[in-house]
Design a protein around this motif. Structure first.
Motif: not given
Length: 192
Positions: A36-41
């Motif tokens: 989820a963090a990778r997609n957001l960043v």
């Protein structure tokens, strides 16, 4: 240029899941919250994750994605507390895109589309897939006080229902916006 901050809510207790779901590996071995963090960043470079105090394994894993970390100081770490922590940390932003750590399949292109809507003047924006409103939800700065006044573990649902006329729905071809992981069986639907 409008400053939009992505806020990843990753401080929940995962009571229904039965274990630390945000660190549970997906099919490719990536922990749920890391995906989820990778997609957001990838879509919102100015992003932070709100985590529980002492959740060192999650903090270390998330830091590797380049996301900033904010620790929710509340004892129970309810969703409203995490939203307030995130907005307080990114108080200078013009808008916030509030994402959930247990939604690892949202495409960066979808997130960018929501940021574009906020940058174009939308007050509140959310994705819609197959007629269903999904997450994340973006809020312009005018909602700061209302977001920080939320209570409990329902997030901004009440705010959205009370101000439905302010909501811009963005139709997307991304089932990830309605797919979250609440129970171990939900992992079976994930394909990487």
């Amino acid at each position: 240029m409008m400053q939009v901050t992505g806020i990843l809510l990753a401080a929940g207790a995962a009571r229904r899941f039965g274990s630390h779901k945000l660190m549970h590996p997906l099919g490719d071995g990536t922990p749920v919250a890391v995906a989820a963090a990778r997609n957001l960043v990838a879509a919102v470079p100015d992003a932070l994750a709100v985590v529980r105090p002492g959740d060192n394994a999650l903090i270390a894993a998330l830091q590797e994605t380049g996301i900033a970390i904010a620790v929710n100081p509340a004892v129970d770490c309810l969703m409203a507390d995490s939203i307030e922590t995130g907005i307080g940390t990114a108080a200078a932003s013009d808008a916030w895109l509030i994402a959930l750590g247990d939604m690892p399949c949202i495409r960066p292109a979808t997130l960018r589309q929501l940021v574009e809507r906020l940058s174009s003047g939308a007050s509140i924006v959310a994705p819609q897939f197959d007629g269903r409103r999904g997450n994340p939800v973006g809020f312009a700065a005018r909602w700061r006080e209302s977001l920080c006044a939320l209570q409990g573990d329902q997030g901004a649902r009440r705010l959205l229902s009370d101000h439905a006329a302010e909501l811009t729905l963005c139709t997307v071809d991304d089932p990830g916006v309605i797919y979250d992981i609440d129970l171990p069986d939900d992992l079976q639907r994930h394909s990487t």
